[in-house]
Design a protein around this motif. Structure first.
Motif, PDB file in Angstrom:
ATOM      1  N   GLY A 143      -1.635  10.034  -2.687  1.00 30.22           N
ATOM      2  CA  GLY A 143      -2.919  10.275  -1.719  1.00 30.22           C
ATOM      3  C   GLY A 143      -3.541  11.389  -1.196  1.00 30.22           C
ATOM      4  N   GLN A 144      -3.165  12.383  -1.709  1.00 28.33           N
ATOM      5  CA  GLN A 144      -3.500  13.762  -1.225  1.00 28.33           C
ATOM      6  C   GLN A 144      -4.403  14.493  -2.301  1.00 28.33           C
ATOM      7  N   VAL A 145      -5.391  14.866  -1.701  1.00 34.47           N
ATOM      8  CA  VAL A 145      -6.346  15.807  -2.421  1.00 34.47           C
ATOM      9  C   VAL A 145      -7.508  16.487  -1.492  1.00 34.47           C
ATOM     10  N   GLY A 146      -7.720  17.770  -2.131  1.00 31.79           N
ATOM     11  CA  GLY A 146      -8.800  18.610  -1.284  1.00 31.79           C
ATOM     12  C   GLY A 146     -10.173  18.495  -1.619  1.00 31.79           C
ATOM     13  N   THR A 147     -11.066  18.595  -0.888  1.00 32.98           N
ATOM     14  CA  THR A 147     -12.516  18.544  -1.239  1.00 32.98           C
ATOM     15  C   THR A 147     -13.312  19.153  -0.268  1.00 32.98           C
ATOM     16  N   ARG A 148     -14.544  19.516  -0.437  1.00 33.04           N
ATOM     17  CA  ARG A 148     -15.459  20.162   0.070  1.00 33.04           C
ATOM     18  C   ARG A 148     -16.584  19.623   0.475  1.00 33.04           C
ATOM     19  N   LEU A 181       0.899  -1.310   0.175  1.00 32.97           N
ATOM     20  CA  LEU A 181       0.014   0.064  -0.042  1.00 32.97           C
ATOM     21  C   LEU A 181       0.951   1.170  -0.093  1.00 32.97           C
ATOM     22  N   ASP A 182       1.460   1.462  -1.138  1.00 29.33           N
ATOM     23  CA  ASP A 182       2.785   2.479  -1.196  1.00 29.33           C
ATOM     24  C   ASP A 182       2.428   3.460  -2.382  1.00 29.33           C
ATOM     25  N   ASP A 183       1.580   3.262  -3.293  1.00 34.88           N
ATOM     26  CA  ASP A 183       1.313   4.050  -4.417  1.00 34.88           C
ATOM     27  C   ASP A 183       0.028   4.032  -4.777  1.00 34.88           C
ATOM     28  N   PRO A 184      -0.773   4.749  -4.365  1.00 35.83           N
ATOM     29  CA  PRO A 184      -2.219   4.875  -4.400  1.00 35.83           C
ATOM     30  C   PRO A 184      -2.532   5.780  -5.618  1.00 35.83           C
ATOM     31  N   VAL A 185      -3.708   5.271  -5.938  1.00 40.71           N
ATOM     32  CA  VAL A 185      -4.408   6.074  -7.232  1.00 40.71           C
ATOM     33  C   VAL A 185      -5.673   6.917  -6.158  1.00 40.71           C
ATOM     34  N   THR A 186      -5.516   8.304  -6.442  1.00 40.92           N
ATOM     35  CA  THR A 186      -6.775   9.026  -5.695  1.00 40.92           C
ATOM     36  C   THR A 186      -7.911   9.368  -6.644  1.00 40.92           C
ATOM     37  N   TYR A 187      -9.141   8.656  -6.057  1.00 39.54           N
ATOM     38  CA  TYR A 187     -10.319   9.342  -7.078  1.00 39.54           C
ATOM     39  C   TYR A 187     -11.295  10.225  -5.963  1.00 39.54           C
ATOM     40  N   PRO A 188     -11.180  11.550  -6.574  1.00 33.20           N
ATOM     41  CA  PRO A 188     -12.203  12.369  -5.875  1.00 33.20           C
ATOM     42  C   PRO A 188     -13.480  12.169  -6.588  1.00 33.20           C
ATOM     43  N   ALA A 189     -14.527  12.350  -5.800  1.00 34.28           N
ATOM     44  CA  ALA A 189     -15.830  12.257  -6.386  1.00 34.28           C
ATOM     45  C   ALA A 189     -16.167  13.498  -7.119  1.00 34.28           C
ATOM     46  N   GLY A 190     -15.704  14.527  -6.829  1.00 32.93           N
ATOM     47  CA  GLY A 190     -15.997  16.044  -7.336  1.00 32.93           C
ATOM     48  C   GLY A 190     -17.232  16.749  -6.290  1.00 32.93           C
ATOM     49  N   HIS A 237     -23.625  22.328  16.205  1.00 39.27           N
ATOM     50  CA  HIS A 237     -24.124  21.590  15.339  1.00 39.27           C
ATOM     51  C   HIS A 237     -23.578  20.208  15.269  1.00 39.27           C
ATOM     52  N   LYS A 238     -24.082  19.025  14.473  1.00 45.60           N
ATOM     53  CA  LYS A 238     -23.512  17.877  14.392  1.00 45.60           C
ATOM     54  C   LYS A 238     -23.480  17.437  12.939  1.00 45.60           C
ATOM     55  N   LYS A 239     -22.353  17.118  12.212  1.00 45.33           N
ATOM     56  CA  LYS A 239     -22.091  16.692  10.928  1.00 45.33           C
ATOM     57  C   LYS A 239     -21.578  15.286  10.737  1.00 45.33           C
ATOM     58  N   VAL A 240     -22.292  14.634  10.043  1.00 43.46           N
ATOM     59  CA  VAL A 240     -21.756  13.002   9.818  1.00 43.46           C
ATOM     60  C   VAL A 240     -21.897  12.908   8.303  1.00 43.46           C
ATOM     61  N   PHE A 241     -20.543  12.627   7.777  1.00 44.76           N
ATOM     62  CA  PHE A 241     -20.498  12.347   6.249  1.00 44.76           C
ATOM     63  C   PHE A 241     -19.174  11.525   5.769  1.00 44.76           C
ATOM     64  N   PRO A 242     -19.308  10.859   4.746  1.00 45.36           N
ATOM     65  CA  PRO A 242     -18.213  10.281   3.997  1.00 45.36           C
ATOM     66  C   PRO A 242     -17.594  11.280   3.461  1.00 45.36           C
ATOM     67  N   ILE A 243     -15.996  11.050   3.391  1.00 45.03           N
ATOM     68  CA  ILE A 243     -15.163  11.940   2.801  1.00 45.03           C
ATOM     69  C   ILE A 243     -15.132  11.712   1.158  1.00 45.03           C
ATOM     70  N   PRO A 244     -15.584  12.222   0.528  1.00 46.50           N
ATOM     71  CA  PRO A 244     -15.967  11.984  -1.244  1.00 46.50           C
ATOM     72  C   PRO A 244     -14.464  11.527  -1.803  1.00 46.50           C
ATOM     73  N   VAL A 245     -13.736  10.817  -1.486  1.00 47.53           N
ATOM     74  CA  VAL A 245     -12.451  10.634  -1.950  1.00 47.53           C
ATOM     75  C   VAL A 245     -12.331   9.262  -1.729  1.00 47.53           C
ATOM     76  N   ASP A 246     -11.952   8.215  -3.138  1.00 48.53           N
ATOM     77  CA  ASP A 246     -11.249   6.831  -2.909  1.00 48.53           C
ATOM     78  C   ASP A 246     -10.068   6.841  -2.783  1.00 48.53           C
ATOM     79  N   ILE A 247      -9.254   6.282  -2.211  1.00 48.23           N
ATOM     80  CA  ILE A 247      -7.924   5.818  -2.130  1.00 48.23           C
ATOM     81  C   ILE A 247      -7.701   4.583  -2.543  1.00 48.23           C
ATOM     82  N   SER A 248      -7.312   4.154  -3.704  1.00 46.87           N
ATOM     83  CA  SER A 248      -7.301   2.978  -4.316  1.00 46.87           C
ATOM     84  C   SER A 248      -5.874   2.213  -4.797  1.00 46.87           C
ATOM     85  N   PHE A 249      -5.867   0.926  -4.475  1.00 42.36           N
ATOM     86  CA  PHE A 249      -4.637   0.529  -4.833  1.00 42.36           C
ATOM     87  C   PHE A 249      -4.913  -0.547  -5.852  1.00 42.36           C
TER      88      PHE A 249
END
Length: 486
Positions: A193-198, A142-151, A277-289
């Motif tokens: 494995g680095q990406v920003g999202t909102r 697990l050392d060379d990921p491909v990162t998939y942001p959902a957008g 407030h209370k926020k619960v959410f998945p981070i919309p990014v897949d880190i894939s090997f």
């Protein structure tokens, strides 16, 4: 009587927080021209089932792999594919589309648009894809990921945008749009494995995997401000898995990840005339090997994260700040063999930096904060919320309170609760709030071919859970501060 009121207030706040513990990219995007390698990277590799694997009879293998995919909406619900691709015309509601390792799902509806098919899919369990087969591999690095942001997926918004006609059935009760009616599509993947999202008002920066997998988050609505980082730390991890399916049932499932694991948190928060407030959410990014073909099935090892933040600031103004780090385990995983199941976690809990001792701030009343960080490791198929396979999820909860007991200014009370819980199994799991958003979107669609579009389920497949670690503390050890609940 006033000191007693302070003790009750702090103890009650700690109890609530502890209860909760139970439960801008830095790298350039990968090119996505028409070459086979780029298409496979962006949309997933094509299946090519070999001897030793049998698919379920309602699975449709669509030819061409990633080259047959035109686009995917950010929410992952709609795949625009080439209508001329092999077997594409066999798709119909109720069938399972299997076009790539990331493009797998139950067909909810299908419509034509020029030379394309617009396929709306829902999640599907891996036993609804595979009828018979044994999949295993050792030493997955697990050392060379491909990162998939959902957008910009609709499930990443507090108030999701109603669906458009792009890539889906006709919407109901849809107000006219100014400009294009096309919803956002998934952007290209990235190396590293680095990406920003909102998402849900938070700016989130996801990272993996040199020192661990984590998320840096920031929130500011003018009244409440939060910034922090949560990390599941490890060094040079690798994984091994074994999945055996016979007659559509799981007969053996094992997943182990080594690397020496720890947990780490730092945060700073404050309120000035704001609202909790209370926020619960998945981070919309897949880190894939990508693992590659295993008896012809294109499996991937995927890392995904969830975040929950709940504030309990008991004043109009105040601040709280803290950080802590702990070693946790040598390896993580579970095994289901011969009807017996259990976690495989080599516990090595040790305090490196105390969160309790680090708590500081300017509390005017009690300042309470819960941060919950989930990391899921999955070997399987599909993408984002619909990823299904063998999984192990570790959720770490940090509950913190800081406040001067009323009537006793000499005692600044501090409380911390840390809980680590493992959930593991075979199948898929989606957060309940996210499922509600998805089903609301689906309910607004007028089907093209399907009689109705059914709601999707939040989970499928066998799963189990176990507590890994739990501890609560309140200091100073004086009556006015009360005690953390047992």
């Amino acid at each position: 009587m006033r000191p007693r009121r302070g003790r009750i207030l702090l103890a009650a706040t700690v109890a609530v927080l502890i209860a909760l513990t139970g439960c801008d990219s830095l790298r350039p995007a990968v090119r996505t021209d028409a070459t086979m390698g780029d298409a496979d990277l962006r949309y997933g590799a094509a299946p090519a089932p070999a001897s030793g694997v049998t698919l379920q009879p309602d699975v449709v293998l669509v030819g061409g792999g990633g080259r047959s995919v035109r686009s995917v909406t950010a929410d992952g619900l709609t795949w625009r594919i080439d209508a001329a691709a092999r077997n594409a015309r066999q798709l119909e509601p109720g069938k399972v589309m299997f076009i790539t390792g990331r493009g797998v799902g139950r067909v909810l509806d299908i419509a034509e648009d020029g030379g394309d098919l617009l396929v709306t899919i829902g999640p599907v369990d891996i036993t609804e894809i595979i009828r018979d087969g044994t999949f295993e591999k050792q030493g997955v690095t697990l050392d060379d990921p491909v990162t998939y942001p959902a957008g910009e997926p609709s499930w990443a918004e507090d108030q999701p945008t109603p669906p458009s006609t792009f890539g889906r059935s006709r919407p109901m009760r849809r107000p006219p749009l100014l400009g294009s009616s096309d919803p956002p599509v998934q952007p290209p993947p990235q190396r590293g494995g680095q990406v920003g999202t909102r998402t849900h008002g938070y700016q989130v920066y996801s990272s993996c995997c040199s020192d661990g997998v984590g998320a840096h988050f920031a929130y500011d609505d003018g009244g409440v401000r939060l910034v922090g980082t949560v990390t599941l730390t490890f060094k040079r991890p690798d994984a091994a898995f074994h999945l055996a399916i016979g007659a559509g049932k799981v007969t053996r499932a094992e997943l182990e990840i080594s690397g020496g694991f720890g947990i780490k948190v730092d945060f700073e928060g404050g309120i000035r005339d704001g609202q909790n407030h209370k926020k619960v959410f998945p981070i919309p990014v897949d880190i894939s090997f990508p693992i590659g073909q295993v008896i012809g099935i294109p499996l991937s090892f995927t890392v995904s994260q969830t975040l929950e933040v709940a504030t309990a600031f008991g004043a109009k103004a105040g601040t709280v700040k803290g950080s802590g780090e702990y070693s946790l385990a040598g390896k993580l995983g579970f095994g289901y063999v011969n009807g017996s199941v259990g976690p495989r976690v080599t516990e090595q809990f040790q305090r490196r930096k105390s969160l309790l001792n680090s708590l500081t701030g300017i509390p005017v009343g009690v300042m309470g904060l819960v941060i919950r960080h989930g990391v899921r490791f999955t070997v399987g198929l599909s993408a984002f919320l619909f990823t299904a396979g063998v999984y192990f999820e570790l959720t770490t909860s940090y509950g913190s309170t800081l406040g001067s007991a009323l009537g006793a200014p000499y005692a600044q009370c501090r409380g911390v609760g840390i809980g680590v819980k493992a959930v593991f199994g075979v199948g898929y799991r989606i957060l309940e709030p996210v499922v509600r958003v998805i089903n609301k979107i689906l309910s607004l669609l007028t089907p093209s071919r399907a009689p109705t579009i059914p709601p999707v389920a939040a989970a499928s497949g066998p799963r189990w859970s176990a507590d890994v670690y739990r501890n609560e503390e309140v200091i100073p050890n004086v009556a006015v501060c009360g005690h953390a609940p047992k």
